[in-house]
Write a protein that holds these residues in place. Structure first.
Motif, PDB file in Angstrom:
ATOM      1  N   MET A   1     -15.655  -3.197  -4.369  1.00  0.00           N
ATOM      2  CA  MET A   1     -15.797  -1.794  -3.997  1.00  0.00           C
ATOM      3  C   MET A   1     -16.393  -1.762  -2.594  1.00  0.00           C
TER       4      MET A   1
ATOM      5  N   GLN B   1       0.855  -1.193   0.000  1.00  0.00           N
ATOM      6  CA  GLN B   1       0.000   0.000   0.000  1.00  0.00           C
ATOM      7  C   GLN B   1       0.888   1.238   0.000  1.00  0.00           C
TER       8      GLN B   1
ATOM      9  N   TYR C   1     -13.755   2.795  -1.309  1.00  0.00           N
ATOM     10  CA  TYR C   1     -12.956   2.366  -2.455  1.00  0.00           C
ATOM     11  C   TYR C   1     -13.609   2.942  -3.716  1.00  0.00           C
TER      12      TYR C   1
ATOM     13  N   ARG D   1      -3.533   3.744  -2.189  1.00  0.00           N
ATOM     14  CA  ARG D   1      -3.668   2.723  -3.228  1.00  0.00           C
ATOM     15  C   ARG D   1      -3.151   1.401  -2.678  1.00  0.00           C
ATOM     16  N   ASP D   2      -3.978   0.374  -2.752  1.00  0.00           N
ATOM     17  CA  ASP D   2      -3.591  -0.989  -2.380  1.00  0.00           C
ATOM     18  C   ASP D   2      -3.359  -1.805  -3.647  1.00  0.00           C
TER      19      ASP D   2
ATOM     20  N   GLY E   1     -10.596   0.599  -8.995  1.00  0.00           N
ATOM     21  CA  GLY E   1      -9.748  -0.567  -8.833  1.00  0.00           C
ATOM     22  C   GLY E   1      -9.968  -1.586  -9.927  1.00  0.00           C
TER      23      GLY E   1
ATOM     24  N   THR F   1     -11.371  -6.491  -7.694  1.00  0.00           N
ATOM     25  CA  THR F   1     -11.551  -6.345  -6.254  1.00  0.00           C
ATOM     26  C   THR F   1     -12.922  -5.770  -5.954  1.00  0.00           C
TER      27      THR F   1
ATOM     28  N   ASP G   1      -6.731  -1.265  -5.754  1.00  0.00           N
ATOM     29  CA  ASP G   1      -7.840  -0.344  -5.489  1.00  0.00           C
ATOM     30  C   ASP G   1      -7.297   1.004  -5.068  1.00  0.00           C
ATOM     31  N   TRP G   2      -8.133   2.014  -5.224  1.00  0.00           N
ATOM     32  CA  TRP G   2      -7.864   3.363  -4.732  1.00  0.00           C
ATOM     33  C   TRP G   2      -8.929   3.691  -3.699  1.00  0.00           C
ATOM     34  N   GLN G   3      -8.508   4.209  -2.558  1.00  0.00           N
ATOM     35  CA  GLN G   3      -9.471   4.533  -1.516  1.00  0.00           C
ATOM     36  C   GLN G   3      -9.229   5.925  -0.960  1.00  0.00           C
TER      37      GLN G   3
END
Length: 325
Positions: free
Chosen positions: A313, A233, A305, A254-255, A308, A311, A281-283
């Protein structure tokens, strides 16, 4: 990292239409000591002094609101698993630079039109050492820099499960490392603005023995091995002090993860050798902090989220209580 901090600070200054304080000019006469709890997602560094113990209980509810397929398009998720997680961070200052940290967590999950967990499950256990390698020097815009090193111990259920919802662990020892930096800026009106940036990396250093139903998606009759994929991350957080007690916070992260490897033989005697698809993903995680003293406070917010691939949401409202002794 310094250029990123300056750019973010400039954006905030333009939005608030206030000038920056000059570090060389000293603090404003009406400046106050800011009280923080820390944001929802960003890791914090080592304790500032030996003997300090921080205890921070969290409560998180996770609701999948869709699924991001490989091309990033969001699809509805008709049947999904909701989870409630209770976790507590313990961090103790061994010296003025070195701290030890653990973050035990327990969770309970249930699915639409499906089974629930058979009970509250203890998750895999993080164990970390945190070392401050650079002490802050605000007059010269030098941030605090800390490094993490530790492991994720396989304490969660992962194999020979009675139901798939009981799978909360990976079954493997995982090496963890991270770096985090933090800077605080002070405006002429006395308000504080804190910036953190971090990156972490995790890699399995052992494999998990898999039997029957497991957290790797295998079914009854399977015999083999599994290994989590490399993951990590990166992100940054912004915290702006509205007053000594109130702080508005925002995390951006971002993961990413490589797919898990599974090898073995299924219940029909067929050989299995698969690797899961990579995901990311982007959170964002907006939150409000309130502290009623320098040692006690609470934060509440929601991680969302927003993009991405491969994955879920997730929408995850959460709150935490920060205590320092």
């Amino acid at each position: 990292m310094k250029s990123l901090q300056i750019a973010l600070l400039a954006v905030l200054v333009m939005l608030l239409d206030i000038p920056l304080a000059k570090a060389e000019g000293g603090l404003p006469s009406h400046h106050y000591e800011q009280w923080y709890t820390g944001s929802l997602v960003s890791p914090s560094g080592a304790q500032p002094k030996a003997g300090i113990l921080g205890i921070e209980p969290y409560m998180t509810y996770t609701e999948p609101a869709g699924f991001f397929r490989a091309d990033g398009v969001r699809l509805p998720l008709p049947a999904h698993q909701r989870t409630v997680t209770s976790s507590t961070m313990f961090k103790y200052g061994v010296t003025d630079r070195l701290s030890l940290q653990t973050f035990p967590a327990m969770s309970y999950g249930w699915k639409d039109h499906g089974p629930t967990s058979s009970g509250i499950k203890f998750n895999d256990l993080p164990l970390d050492a945190i070392l401050t390698v650079v002490k802050p020097h605000p007059e010269h815009y030098v941030p605090t820099v800390a490094v993490f090193a530790g492991v994720l111990a396989p304490t969660g259920d992962y194999s020979h499960l009675g139901r798939a919802t009981d799978g909360v662990g990976g079954g493997a020892w995982v090496f963890r490392t991270a770096i985090v930096q933090q800077s605080t800026f002070i405006f002429p009106n006395g308000h504080n603005f804190r910036v953190r940036a971090w990156g972490n990396f995790r890699r399995a250093i052992s494999s998990a023995r898999l039997v029957d139903i497991t957290s790797y998606g295998t079914e009854r009759g399977f015999r083999g091995w599994g290994r989590p994929g490399i993951n990590g991350q990166a992100g940054f957080s912004l915290e702006y002090g509205l007053s000594q007690r109130w702080v508005i916070a925002m995390d951006f992260a971002r993961d990413w993860a490589n797919g898990a490897r599974v090898r073995g033989v299924d219940g029909n005697g067929r050989t299995v050798n698969t690797k899961g698809a990579s995901s990311s993903d982007w959170q964002v995680a907006p939150a409000m902090e309130f502290s009623w003293s320098p040692r006690f406070g609470i934060i509440a917010g929601c991680a969302i989220y927003v993009a991405g691939h491969n994955t879920n949401m997730n929408v995850a409202p959460q709150f935490a209580v920060n205590t320092v002794f």
